[in-house]
Design a protein around this motif. Structure first.
Motif, PDB file in Angstrom:
ATOM      1  N   GLY A 216     -91.179  69.652 -60.339  1.00  0.00           N
ATOM      2  CA  GLY A 216     -90.644  70.902 -59.812  1.00  0.00           C
ATOM      3  C   GLY A 216     -90.767  71.014 -58.309  1.00  0.00           C
ATOM      4  O   GLY A 216     -90.245  71.953 -57.701  1.00  0.00           O
ATOM      5  N   ALA A 217     -91.480  70.070 -57.691  1.00  0.00           N
ATOM      6  CA  ALA A 217     -91.709  70.125 -56.241  1.00  0.00           C
ATOM      7  C   ALA A 217     -90.727  69.206 -55.517  1.00  0.00           C
ATOM      8  O   ALA A 217     -90.283  68.185 -56.054  1.00  0.00           O
ATOM      9  CB  ALA A 217     -93.139  69.726 -55.917  1.00  0.00           C
ATOM     10  N   LYS A 218     -90.388  69.579 -54.320  1.00  0.00           N
ATOM     11  CA  LYS A 218     -89.500  68.772 -53.487  1.00  0.00           C
ATOM     12  C   LYS A 218     -90.121  67.394 -53.261  1.00  0.00           C
ATOM     13  O   LYS A 218     -91.342  67.283 -53.083  1.00  0.00           O
ATOM     14  CB  LYS A 218     -89.296  69.493 -52.151  1.00  0.00           C
ATOM     15  N   PRO A 219     -89.319  66.324 -53.309  1.00  0.00           N
ATOM     16  CA  PRO A 219     -89.876  64.978 -53.095  1.00  0.00           C
ATOM     17  C   PRO A 219     -90.673  64.910 -51.794  1.00  0.00           C
ATOM     18  O   PRO A 219     -90.258  65.412 -50.749  1.00  0.00           O
ATOM     19  CB  PRO A 219     -88.629  64.094 -53.026  1.00  0.00           C
ATOM     20  N   GLY A 220     -91.859  64.298 -51.871  1.00  0.00           N
ATOM     21  CA  GLY A 220     -92.746  64.215 -50.711  1.00  0.00           C
ATOM     22  C   GLY A 220     -93.763  65.331 -50.662  1.00  0.00           C
ATOM     23  O   GLY A 220     -94.684  65.301 -49.839  1.00  0.00           O
ATOM     24  N   THR A 221     -93.600  66.362 -51.540  1.00  0.00           N
ATOM     25  CA  THR A 221     -94.562  67.459 -51.615  1.00  0.00           C
ATOM     26  C   THR A 221     -95.111  67.528 -53.043  1.00  0.00           C
ATOM     27  O   THR A 221     -94.678  66.798 -53.933  1.00  0.00           O
ATOM     28  CB  THR A 221     -93.913  68.812 -51.260  1.00  0.00           C
TER      29      THR A 221
ATOM     30  N   PRO B 251     -89.970  74.142 -53.567  1.00  0.00           N
ATOM     31  CA  PRO B 251     -89.356  73.751 -54.844  1.00  0.00           C
ATOM     32  C   PRO B 251     -88.276  72.683 -54.666  1.00  0.00           C
ATOM     33  O   PRO B 251     -87.639  72.577 -53.615  1.00  0.00           O
ATOM     34  CB  PRO B 251     -88.741  75.059 -55.361  1.00  0.00           C
ATOM     35  N   CYS B 252     -88.084  71.916 -55.710  1.00  0.00           N
ATOM     36  CA  CYS B 252     -87.023  70.907 -55.744  1.00  0.00           C
ATOM     37  C   CYS B 252     -85.669  71.614 -55.682  1.00  0.00           C
ATOM     38  O   CYS B 252     -85.432  72.591 -56.409  1.00  0.00           O
ATOM     39  CB  CYS B 252     -87.143  70.075 -57.012  1.00  0.00           C
ATOM     40  N   THR B 253     -84.783  71.120 -54.817  1.00  0.00           N
ATOM     41  CA  THR B 253     -83.475  71.775 -54.668  1.00  0.00           C
ATOM     42  C   THR B 253     -82.551  71.492 -55.840  1.00  0.00           C
ATOM     43  O   THR B 253     -81.579  72.208 -56.045  1.00  0.00           O
ATOM     44  CB  THR B 253     -82.803  71.293 -53.370  1.00  0.00           C
ATOM     45  N   SER B 254     -82.861  70.477 -56.626  1.00  0.00           N
ATOM     46  CA  SER B 254     -81.998  70.125 -57.757  1.00  0.00           C
ATOM     47  C   SER B 254     -82.266  71.003 -58.973  1.00  0.00           C
ATOM     48  O   SER B 254     -81.344  71.488 -59.625  1.00  0.00           O
ATOM     49  CB  SER B 254     -82.189  68.655 -58.132  1.00  0.00           C
ATOM     50  N   CYS B 255     -83.540  71.205 -59.287  1.00  0.00           N
ATOM     51  CA  CYS B 255     -83.903  71.996 -60.480  1.00  0.00           C
ATOM     52  C   CYS B 255     -84.488  73.350 -60.120  1.00  0.00           C
ATOM     53  O   CYS B 255     -84.889  74.102 -61.023  1.00  0.00           O
ATOM     54  CB  CYS B 255     -84.888  71.220 -61.353  1.00  0.00           C
ATOM     55  N   HIS B 256     -84.586  73.652 -58.814  1.00  0.00           N
ATOM     56  CA  HIS B 256     -85.108  74.935 -58.333  1.00  0.00           C
ATOM     57  C   HIS B 256     -86.533  75.191 -58.817  1.00  0.00           C
ATOM     58  O   HIS B 256     -86.894  76.314 -59.178  1.00  0.00           O
ATOM     59  CB  HIS B 256     -84.192  76.084 -58.758  1.00  0.00           C
TER      60      HIS B 256
ATOM     61  N   LYS C  30     -86.888  70.791 -64.902  1.00  0.00           N
ATOM     62  CA  LYS C  30     -85.917  70.418 -65.934  1.00  0.00           C
ATOM     63  C   LYS C  30     -84.529  70.842 -65.493  1.00  0.00           C
ATOM     64  O   LYS C  30     -84.357  71.831 -64.774  1.00  0.00           O
ATOM     65  CB  LYS C  30     -86.255  71.071 -67.278  1.00  0.00           C
ATOM     66  N   VAL C  31     -83.541  70.092 -65.957  1.00  0.00           N
ATOM     67  CA  VAL C  31     -82.147  70.383 -65.648  1.00  0.00           C
ATOM     68  C   VAL C  31     -81.406  70.613 -66.964  1.00  0.00           C
ATOM     69  O   VAL C  31     -81.530  69.821 -67.911  1.00  0.00           O
ATOM     70  CB  VAL C  31     -81.493  69.218 -64.869  1.00  0.00           C
ATOM     71  N   LYS C  32     -80.629  71.703 -67.005  1.00  0.00           N
ATOM     72  CA  LYS C  32     -79.905  72.039 -68.224  1.00  0.00           C
ATOM     73  C   LYS C  32     -78.644  71.197 -68.347  1.00  0.00           C
ATOM     74  O   LYS C  32     -77.830  71.129 -67.434  1.00  0.00           O
ATOM     75  CB  LYS C  32     -79.541  73.528 -68.234  1.00  0.00           C
ATOM     76  N   LYS C  33     -78.492  70.548 -69.497  1.00  0.00           N
ATOM     77  CA  LYS C  33     -77.309  69.741 -69.791  1.00  0.00           C
ATOM     78  C   LYS C  33     -76.839  70.076 -71.209  1.00  0.00           C
ATOM     79  O   LYS C  33     -77.303  71.037 -71.818  1.00  0.00           O
ATOM     80  CB  LYS C  33     -77.638  68.250 -69.658  1.00  0.00           C
ATOM     81  N   THR C  34     -75.928  69.289 -71.729  1.00  0.00           N
ATOM     82  CA  THR C  34     -75.487  69.462 -73.114  1.00  0.00           C
ATOM     83  C   THR C  34     -75.625  68.136 -73.849  1.00  0.00           C
ATOM     84  O   THR C  34     -75.564  67.064 -73.240  1.00  0.00           O
ATOM     85  CB  THR C  34     -74.016  69.926 -73.191  1.00  0.00           C
ATOM     86  N   LYS C  35     -75.831  68.242 -75.143  1.00  0.00           N
ATOM     87  CA  LYS C  35     -75.920  67.041 -75.964  1.00  0.00           C
ATOM     88  C   LYS C  35     -75.221  67.280 -77.296  1.00  0.00           C
ATOM     89  O   LYS C  35     -74.986  68.427 -77.708  1.00  0.00           O
ATOM     90  CB  LYS C  35     -77.373  66.644 -76.187  1.00  0.00           C
ATOM     91  N   THR C  36     -74.885  66.191 -77.956  1.00  0.00           N
ATOM     92  CA  THR C  36     -74.226  66.254 -79.259  1.00  0.00           C
ATOM     93  C   THR C  36     -75.273  66.154 -80.359  1.00  0.00           C
ATOM     94  O   THR C  36     -76.129  65.259 -80.330  1.00  0.00           O
ATOM     95  CB  THR C  36     -73.196  65.120 -79.408  1.00  0.00           C
ATOM     96  N   LEU C  37     -75.192  67.063 -81.308  1.00  0.00           N
ATOM     97  CA  LEU C  37     -76.156  67.086 -82.413  1.00  0.00           C
ATOM     98  C   LEU C  37     -75.430  66.889 -83.735  1.00  0.00           C
ATOM     99  O   LEU C  37     -74.420  67.543 -84.012  1.00  0.00           O
ATOM    100  CB  LEU C  37     -76.905  68.423 -82.424  1.00  0.00           C
ATOM    101  N   GLU C  38     -75.911  65.951 -84.526  1.00  0.00           N
ATOM    102  CA  GLU C  38     -75.365  65.718 -85.859  1.00  0.00           C
ATOM    103  C   GLU C  38     -75.899  66.784 -86.817  1.00  0.00           C
ATOM    104  O   GLU C  38     -77.116  67.001 -86.891  1.00  0.00           O
ATOM    105  CB  GLU C  38     -75.756  64.326 -86.362  1.00  0.00           C
ATOM    106  N   VAL C  39     -75.000  67.431 -87.536  1.00  0.00           N
ATOM    107  CA  VAL C  39     -75.392  68.485 -88.470  1.00  0.00           C
ATOM    108  C   VAL C  39     -74.863  68.161 -89.863  1.00  0.00           C
ATOM    109  O   VAL C  39     -73.683  67.856 -90.026  1.00  0.00           O
ATOM    110  CB  VAL C  39     -74.854  69.862 -88.022  1.00  0.00           C
ATOM    111  N   LYS C  40     -75.738  68.222 -90.838  1.00  0.00           N
ATOM    112  CA  LYS C  40     -75.342  68.001 -92.235  1.00  0.00           C
ATOM    113  C   LYS C  40     -75.337  69.344 -92.958  1.00  0.00           C
ATOM    114  O   LYS C  40     -76.389  69.975 -93.113  1.00  0.00           O
ATOM    115  CB  LYS C  40     -76.303  67.034 -92.929  1.00  0.00           C
ATOM    116  N   ILE C  41     -74.145  69.774 -93.371  1.00  0.00           N
ATOM    117  CA  ILE C  41     -74.012  71.041 -94.092  1.00  0.00           C
ATOM    118  C   ILE C  41     -74.088  70.744 -95.592  1.00  0.00           C
ATOM    119  O   ILE C  41     -73.257  70.003 -96.123  1.00  0.00           O
ATOM    120  CB  ILE C  41     -72.681  71.724 -93.752  1.00  0.00           C
ATOM    121  N   PRO C  42     -75.083  71.277 -96.289  1.00  0.00           N
ATOM    122  CA  PRO C  42     -75.230  70.969 -97.713  1.00  0.00           C
ATOM    123  C   PRO C  42     -74.143  71.623 -98.563  1.00  0.00           C
ATOM    124  O   PRO C  42     -73.628  72.693 -98.226  1.00  0.00           O
ATOM    125  CB  PRO C  42     -76.616  71.540 -98.045  1.00  0.00           C
TER     126      PRO C  42
END
Length: 381
Positions: free
Chosen positions: A161-166, A206-211, A215-227
């Motif tokens: 969470g800290a700026k690189p070098g700090t 603070p890190c300028t990328s993640c403030h 952590k950085v918010k992204k999206t992912k694909t999740l496999e779901v099995k519907i019974p």
């Protein structure tokens, strides 16, 4: 005297969840607590309270529980070479841990926060996802994919969470504990540090990328099995796919809530299906065989002569087999007698002749109409 089995003491099965174990211990602790048992039964209650406390301390700790499950009492008794620690004075969970979430809510300490020294650890929030499926998919089940948010470690600061070098620094307000004590009247209230929000650290740059989140918010694909057999409003739980925890706490869960699209033909009622089946006037009067739809294809039903509007036919086993059902429901076909429209002159003539013959035949052709007429007459007598 040989020690009793810890699971037997708490009255839970060997495969019981952590919540079940905690609930069982709370119940016993409340029942046998020394403050609630005086007189002749005080000594017996105290022994049972200590016994329940020891059982909970062992079974609430994953490492001690694993050792106990494998080696029994020898795996957790230091005098027998187990070395898992424990005892009443050990660092295992105890009365305060089992009841802490109750008192924590009263004194402003959020659920899931770790009590004692060090930063407060909190479980991540649960997420909800509404999924719409067809009736056919609900009946047969399906495998599908959904896109959900995910939180990955920041590649710039590598999660600090800290700026690189700090680097992050210890919070001067709470000295890294993540909590502060405030006195309110007779009570000393412990709550999360308002300066560092319970992390125990502050980030000057603070890190300028993640403030500063790490952590950085992204999206992912999740496999779901519907019974197969799932119904409207049911939820599918995907553990650990909710929001991330705070200060190393566990992630929340994702709950996929099922919504079933309205079907053109069928209406679902539990495991049963209902549909309206239009039948020509002539077929209802003369009888015959008609095709009706089912989720598995077509079926035939025999229409007896003189079938009236609203008559219901039941097709066994043509409904849906629910998740908790051992056999499928039924299909109910409700007859809708269609009145002919846009008649030709020839058809009108034929129907008039038919109507005259019905009138001459009297009530034998219209038994329902006769009984209805009699009831009307009785009203106006």
């Amino acid at each position: 005297m040989a020690k009793r089995d810890f699971y037997e003491i708490l009255g839970v099965a060997k495969g019981a969840s952590d919540d079940d174990i905690k609930k069982a211990y709370r119940k016993l602790a409340m029942k046998f607590h020394p403050d609630r048992n005086q007189g002749d039964k005080a000594k017996e209650a105290e022994e049972k309270f200590k016994e329940a406390k020891e059982a909970y301390e062992m079974l609430s700790d994953p490492k001690k529980r694993a050792a106990y499950d494998q080696y029994g009492h020898a795996g957790v008794d230091p005098n027998m070479g187990g070395g898992a620690g424990g005892g009443f004075g050990g660092g295992g969970a105890g009365f305060a841990d089992a009841f802490g979430d109750i008192f924590g809510d009263i004194f402003g300490q959020g659920g899931g926060g770790r009590r004692g020294g060090g930063p407060q650890v909190y479980r991540g929030s649960d997420l909800s996802y509404a999924m719409e499926i067809t009736l056919e998919e609900a009946a047969a089940g399906k495998d599908t994919q959904i896109r959900i948010p995910s939180w990955d470690e920041c590649e710039v600061c590598h999660g600090s969470g800290a700026k690189p070098g700090t680097s992050a620094k210890t919070c001067p307000t709470c000295n890294g504990s993540g909590t502060v004590h405030m006195r309110q009247g007779f009570f000393s209230v412990q709550q999360s540090c308002p300066h560092c929000q319970g992390t125990g650290k502050i980030i000057p740059e603070p890190c300028t990328s993640c403030h500063g989140q790490g952590k950085v918010k992204k999206t992912k694909t999740l496999e779901v099995k519907i019974p197969a057999g799932i119904n409207e409003g049911m939820r599918i739980r995907s553990a650990g796919n909710g929001e991330p925890g705070t200060n190393g706490g566990p992630a929340g869960d994702l709950y996929i809530e099922i919504r079933i699209k309205q079907h053109e033909i069928f209406e679902r009622d539990g495991d049963d299906l209902h549909c309206n089946v239009p039948v020509p006037l002539t077929t209802a009067a003369l009888g015959g065989s008609i095709e009706v739809p089912t989720l598995g294809g077509k079926a035939e039903i025999d229409i007896p002569e003189g079938t009236q509007h609203g008559k219901t036919f039941r097709l066994r086993g043509k409904g849906i087999k629910g998740i908790r059902s051992s056999y499928p429901g039924d299909l109910y076909c409700h007859i809708v007698v269609e009145t002919p429209v846009k008649l030709t002159e020839h058809q009108r003539k034929l129907l008039k002749e038919l109507d005259e013959s019905f009138r001459k035949g009297g009530e034998k052709h219209s038994p329902t109409s006769k009984s209805w007429t009699d009831r009307v007459k009785n009203i106006f007598k």
